[in-house]
Structures are given as C-alpha cells and as structure tokens.
Design a protein around this motif. Structure first.
Motif, mmCIF file in Angstrom:
data_model
loop_
_atom_site.group_PDB
_atom_site.id
_atom_site.type_symbol
_atom_site.label_atom_id
_atom_site.label_comp_id
_atom_site.label_asym_id
_atom_site.label_seq_id
_atom_site.Cartn_x
_atom_site.Cartn_y
_atom_site.Cartn_z
ATOM 1 N N PHE A 113 -8.267 -10.646 47.164
ATOM 2 C CA PHE A 113 -7.049 -10.602 47.972
ATOM 3 C C PHE A 113 -6.367 -11.967 48.090
ATOM 4 O O PHE A 113 -5.272 -12.088 48.626
ATOM 5 C CB PHE A 113 -7.332 -10.054 49.383
ATOM 6 C CG PHE A 113 -8.290 -10.867 50.195
ATOM 7 C CD1 PHE A 113 -7.857 -11.967 50.941
ATOM 8 C CD2 PHE A 113 -9.641 -10.552 50.222
ATOM 9 C CE1 PHE A 113 -8.755 -12.722 51.684
ATOM 10 C CE2 PHE A 113 -10.534 -11.286 50.964
ATOM 11 C CZ PHE A 113 -10.097 -12.385 51.698
ATOM 12 N N LEU A 114 -7.019 -13.017 47.569
ATOM 13 C CA LEU A 114 -6.391 -14.342 47.619
ATOM 14 C C LEU A 114 -6.836 -15.133 46.390
ATOM 15 O O LEU A 114 -8.043 -15.215 46.118
ATOM 16 C CB LEU A 114 -6.802 -15.084 48.892
ATOM 17 C CG LEU A 114 -6.295 -16.524 49.061
ATOM 18 C CD1 LEU A 114 -4.766 -16.563 49.120
ATOM 19 C CD2 LEU A 114 -6.891 -17.157 50.313
ATOM 20 N N ASP A 115 -5.867 -15.695 45.655
ATOM 21 C CA ASP A 115 -6.199 -16.485 44.466
ATOM 22 C C ASP A 115 -5.564 -17.870 44.608
ATOM 23 O O ASP A 115 -4.343 -17.998 44.632
ATOM 24 C CB ASP A 115 -5.650 -15.785 43.207
ATOM 25 C CG ASP A 115 -6.035 -16.537 41.933
ATOM 26 O OD1 ASP A 115 -5.739 -16.029 40.833
ATOM 27 O OD2 ASP A 115 -6.628 -17.639 42.045
ATOM 28 N N VAL A 122 -10.775 -15.192 46.247
ATOM 29 C CA VAL A 122 -11.523 -14.647 47.370
ATOM 30 C C VAL A 122 -11.462 -13.120 47.329
ATOM 31 O O VAL A 122 -10.378 -12.545 47.155
ATOM 32 C CB VAL A 122 -10.967 -15.142 48.715
ATOM 33 C CG1 VAL A 122 -11.937 -14.795 49.856
ATOM 34 C CG2 VAL A 122 -10.730 -16.638 48.685
ATOM 35 N N ALA A 123 -12.635 -12.501 47.492
ATOM 36 C CA ALA A 123 -12.722 -11.032 47.407
ATOM 37 C C ALA A 123 -13.363 -10.458 48.660
ATOM 38 O O ALA A 123 -14.067 -11.151 49.391
ATOM 39 C CB ALA A 123 -13.534 -10.626 46.181
ATOM 40 N N PHE A 124 -13.085 -9.170 48.898
ATOM 41 C CA PHE A 124 -13.672 -8.413 50.015
ATOM 42 C C PHE A 124 -14.580 -7.340 49.435
ATOM 43 O O PHE A 124 -14.208 -6.658 48.473
ATOM 44 C CB PHE A 124 -12.532 -7.769 50.822
ATOM 45 C CG PHE A 124 -12.961 -6.800 51.876
ATOM 46 C CD1 PHE A 124 -12.972 -5.426 51.615
ATOM 47 C CD2 PHE A 124 -13.352 -7.233 53.135
ATOM 48 C CE1 PHE A 124 -13.374 -4.518 52.592
ATOM 49 C CE2 PHE A 124 -13.740 -6.334 54.113
ATOM 50 C CZ PHE A 124 -13.755 -4.978 53.842
ATOM 51 N N LEU A 160 -10.119 -18.139 60.419
ATOM 52 C CA LEU A 160 -9.570 -18.513 59.105
ATOM 53 C C LEU A 160 -8.350 -17.660 58.807
ATOM 54 O O LEU A 160 -7.286 -18.166 58.426
ATOM 55 C CB LEU A 160 -10.616 -18.320 58.010
ATOM 56 C CG LEU A 160 -10.292 -18.821 56.588
ATOM 57 C CD1 LEU A 160 -11.581 -18.924 55.765
ATOM 58 C CD2 LEU A 160 -9.293 -17.956 55.838
ATOM 59 N N VAL A 161 -8.451 -16.360 59.059
ATOM 60 C CA VAL A 161 -7.325 -15.456 58.795
ATOM 61 C C VAL A 161 -6.235 -15.648 59.848
ATOM 62 O O VAL A 161 -5.056 -15.797 59.525
ATOM 63 C CB VAL A 161 -7.796 -13.996 58.774
ATOM 64 C CG1 VAL A 161 -6.617 -13.036 58.651
ATOM 65 C CG2 VAL A 161 -8.780 -13.777 57.636
ATOM 66 N N PHE A 167 -7.057 -5.662 56.457
ATOM 67 C CA PHE A 167 -7.038 -6.789 57.407
ATOM 68 C C PHE A 167 -6.733 -8.104 56.696
ATOM 69 O O PHE A 167 -6.141 -9.018 57.258
ATOM 70 C CB PHE A 167 -8.385 -6.887 58.126
ATOM 71 C CG PHE A 167 -8.477 -8.032 59.093
ATOM 72 C CD1 PHE A 167 -9.140 -9.209 58.727
ATOM 73 C CD2 PHE A 167 -7.875 -7.959 60.344
ATOM 74 C CE1 PHE A 167 -9.223 -10.284 59.605
ATOM 75 C CE2 PHE A 167 -7.961 -9.036 61.232
ATOM 76 C CZ PHE A 167 -8.623 -10.193 60.863
ATOM 77 N N TYR A 168 -7.116 -8.193 55.423
ATOM 78 C CA TYR A 168 -6.999 -9.452 54.678
ATOM 79 C C TYR A 168 -5.778 -9.499 53.755
ATOM 80 O O TYR A 168 -5.444 -10.541 53.209
ATOM 81 C CB TYR A 168 -8.276 -9.675 53.850
ATOM 82 C CG TYR A 168 -9.528 -9.785 54.707
ATOM 83 C CD1 TYR A 168 -10.340 -8.670 54.942
ATOM 84 C CD2 TYR A 168 -9.871 -10.980 55.324
ATOM 85 C CE1 TYR A 168 -11.465 -8.763 55.748
ATOM 86 C CE2 TYR A 168 -11.001 -11.075 56.130
ATOM 87 C CZ TYR A 168 -11.784 -9.971 56.343
ATOM 88 O OH TYR A 168 -12.892 -10.059 57.147
#
Ligand code: DWN
Length: 419
Positions: free
Chosen positions: A29-31, A58-60, A219-220, A296-297
């Motif tokens: 969800f974030l690179d 970053v992965a969930f 963090l979020v 959520f992310y």
C-alpha cells in the motif's frame, strides 16, 4: 544496485510470505522507491563510490494484519558493520530507560540473584541501571561498536545476533531471565518467529518480557513515513502483536503508550495468560478503526505525497528568498525523509548531530555533511529542518542560543511548519 557480501550471498531478498504468519496474501500500500540504507552514513573516502539502494515498499498481511516491508536486507550489512547508532546520545532516551528499569526493580523485586537480559542492548544504556544495583545482567547485541562500549561500562555483553539457537544455548546453561528487555529490536529481526520463540526459551516461567516497539497507529495518523526504513522490517499493531506472541505460548497482558520515537508501545508479555484492559481495550479500538483491514492503510500513500510536495515547496520557497537551511539529527528517519523528498545539498548545507560517531560522515543518498551541533551557532543558518522531530522539545531547548540569534526550526511531520 545490490551490495554483495564478502561471502557473496545476496545482500537482500524480497519476501513472498508474511514475516509473522507465513500467508502469501500481502498487499503493498506504500512504495517509497529504491532507498539507501538509513544508517549507512557515508565516509568522505566513500563519497565517489555508488551507494547500495534497495526497494522500500510496505505491505499489509490480509491474514494476521501485520504491516511489513517487502525487502529483507542482510542484517550483517545493516547492523554488524560500522553501525553508528548509540542510544546514550539521547538524554531523553536515557531518562526514559532508567525509569523503566527502576519500575521493574520494584514490580519484580529484583536483586543480586535475579537475571535481566536485554536483546539489542546497544551501548549498555539500559542495563547499566541494573548493574548499579548489583542485579545480574546480560546484554546481547550484534553491533560491535556499541557492544564494546557496553563492556567498557561494565555491562557483560555478547556481541552477536540473538537467535533461536543462541536462546537454546543460554537456556541449556541455565541462564533464564526474570526480565527480558527488547527495545526497538522486534521490528528489526528477519526471523520474527525465531526471535519470539527464543525469547520464550530464555524467559523464566514466572518472568516477563518488556518490549518497546514503534506503534503503527501514530505512524498512519501523523504520516510518520520517515520512520520506515530497511532496519524496520515490521510496523506493529496490537492485533498483529497479540497473534505473534500467542503463536509461541506468550501472552500480551499489559501495554503502555509511549511518546518516544513518534509513538511507541511498551508491551508486558508473559508465559501466563492474564490479559488486562489496557490490551483488550486497544484491541477493541483497533477493530473499531478497521486496522484489521487494508482499507485503513490505503490513503497513507497519497498523504505522504502531499507532505512530500508541501515540504519541498517550503524549502524551495525559503531558498528563493535567499535563506540558508541546515538540519538537525543524522537520524535513520532523516535519511528516509531527505531521500524520499529529494532534499540535497542544494537545499540543506549541513546536518548536525551530537553523536560523535556520526560527525564527519554524510547523510546517505544526499552526501550532506554531518557536523557537531555547535555549527548552528557558528554558521547561523536561517532555518534548521528537524530530522529528529521525535526529540523536538529536547533539541530546541538545547539549542536556545541558536534560537536567541533568530534561528527557526522546521518540523516536517505531520505537516511542515516553522516554529
Ligand atoms: O529503531 C531505531 C530507532 C528507535 O532509533 C534504530 N533503528 C535507529 C534509531 O532511529 P533514529 O536514528 O531515527 O533514532 P533517533 O534516536 O530519533 O535519532 C536521533 C538522532 O539525533 C541521533 O543521531 C542522536 C541525535 N540527537 C542529537 O544530536 N541531539 C538526539 C538528541 C536527543 C539530541 O539532543
């Protein structure tokens, strides 16, 4: 570019399974792109050499909800070679750690027959508080410099990585602990399950593990994307932690919320189940927030993009106005920030840091020189970008002389602001 180790094994590898539960249902969800190693501060002699960069995504995990980065850089590269982080350069951290130790001495009635073990004991910053009270200690840390500093301070320290095998050896020698500390290390270990299983092995049946780790919720909430770097493999929620510990016969029974490092958790983990409301309440809050789902992310990436654009715009505007800018804190998080935002020597002239092991070196990826804090009064930059924003109060109080000269600080997260 990847850095081959002396014994030519790959410097990193991309995971396909969750670090905790082994699921293959990982959603990125974030690179943040290919990033240099955050604590690999560059010596002058290395400036002309290419710096290794590794993917930072970053992965969930859809099954156990663990948030994690997808690239594992060899720990020998991250920690054993020339690791510059020494905990004792932060007075706030020293005070925080001392209070923690004294609280446990009382709570657990520790004395000369007790054993306190710290995993990732660094320079002895925490265990020295027990040594002063004749309580038995053992530090374990792979970073040679900090481990040698600890030994010189009278803290017995094994200079090695803590593994399941090391745990087996210590338990077989009868070296089981009344208290195990593990501060800012659980997120750092490539073998997450092996580490937790080993922790159980060295813990007495009536012992307690007291673990501190950054909490993924702030963090979020506060867009603390700069706390994402290759040393931090996992970004913990209470939900994910609870499942990880239970897998190894450990129970998260109590937790405390800490302001340190941008928002952390202190976890009290025991081999007996007696879950208190501090844990059950936070689990319920996380469920209500939807932290057990990828939604959520999802918007973090766009919020990071907004922060990146706003911070760059502010810095370029100040430079266009003829202002000079420095930075404070050669922190690992500072490396992520300057590299993801693209803050180079065209914007920031130098970084200052109290850690003498960092002075004389350069920020990863941007070759910004690192000087002693005295340079702020000597060179009087108009603005100082606070890379170590998690210590803002302490640092700005310490730099009152610079502020009295008209100097201003820029706090980068959760949104760039001048103070
Ligand atoms: O997990 C980790 C976190 C908890 O600490 C480690 N992997 C590495 C480290 O990350 P970091 O480097 O981002 O942490 P700090 O402690 O926020 O870094 C602060 C930097 O600022 C240090 O280099 C020390 C320096 N400092 C200073 O120069 N003057 C800190 C204080 C408080 C000061 O007064």
């Amino acid at each position: 570019m990847t850095v081959a180790l002396a014994f030519s094994r790959p410097a990193s590898e991309t995971i396909t399974e969750c670090r905790s539960c082994g699921s293959d249902r990982l959603d990125v969800f974030l690179d943040l792109g290919d990033m240099p190693l955050a604590d690999r501060l560059v010596r002058t002699a290395e400036l002309s050499a290419p710096e290794p960069r590794f993917p930072l995504s970053v992965a969930f995990c859809e099954d156990c909800t663990l948030v994690q980065i997808t690239e594992t850089v060899d720990p020998e590269i991250l920690f054993a070679q020339d690791y510059p982080y020494y905990s004792s350069f932060s007075p706030a951290l020293l005070a925080h750690s001392r209070a923690n130790a004294l609280d446990l001495v009382e709570r657990r009635r520790l004395g000369p027959a007790s054993l306190v073990v710290e995993l990732a004991s660094n320079d002895g910053y925490l265990l020295k508080n027990y040594v002063e009270r004749d309580i038995g200690v053992l530090g374990i840390d792979p970073a040679t410099g900090p481990a040698e500093t600890a030994r010189r301070a009278g803290v017995p320290t094994l200079n090695l990585f803590f593994t399941r095998e090391i745990a087996r050896r210590l338990a077989a020698e009868g070296r089981r602990a009344d208290v195990v500390h593990a501060n800012n290390v659980l997120a750092h270990v490539a073998d997450t399950n092996g580490f937790v299983a080993g922790l159980r092995m060295i813990l007495k049946d009536d012992g307690v593990a007291v673990i501190e780790a950054p909490y993924v919720l702030p963090l979020v909430e506060h867009v603390e994307f700069d706390t994402i770097y290759h040393e931090h493999l996992c970004y913990f929620s209470v939900t994910a932690l609870d499942r990880l510990f239970r897998r190894h016969g450990l129970y998260l029974n109590e937790l405390k919320h800490l302001a340190i490092h941008g928002g952390s958790l202190r976890l009290y983990v025991e081999p007996v189940e007696r879950v208190g409301t501090s844990v059950s309440g936070q689990l319920a809050r996380e469920r209500a927030l939807g932290m057990d789902g990828i939604a959520f992310y999802r918007d973090l990436s766009s919020r990071v993009g907004t922060l990146k654009r706003d911070l760059a715009a502010l810095l370029y505007r100040l430079k266009a106005e003829g202002k000079s800018i420095a930075a404070y804190g050669a922190a690992a998080k500072g490396a992520t920030l300057v590299n993801h935002v693209g803050i180079g020597r065209d914007l920031v002239d130098f970084v200052v840091d109290r850690n003498i092991h960092k002075q004389g070196r350069h920020m990863p990826g941007q070759a910004i020189p690192i000087l002693a804090p005295e340079a702020l009064v000597e060179r009087r930059p108009d603005y100082v970008l606070l890379l170590a924003w998690n210590f803002a109060d302490e640092i700005m109080a310490q730099q009152q002389a610079y502020r009295d000269l008209g100097g201003r600080f820029i706090i980068p997260v959760p949104e760039p602001r001048i103070v």
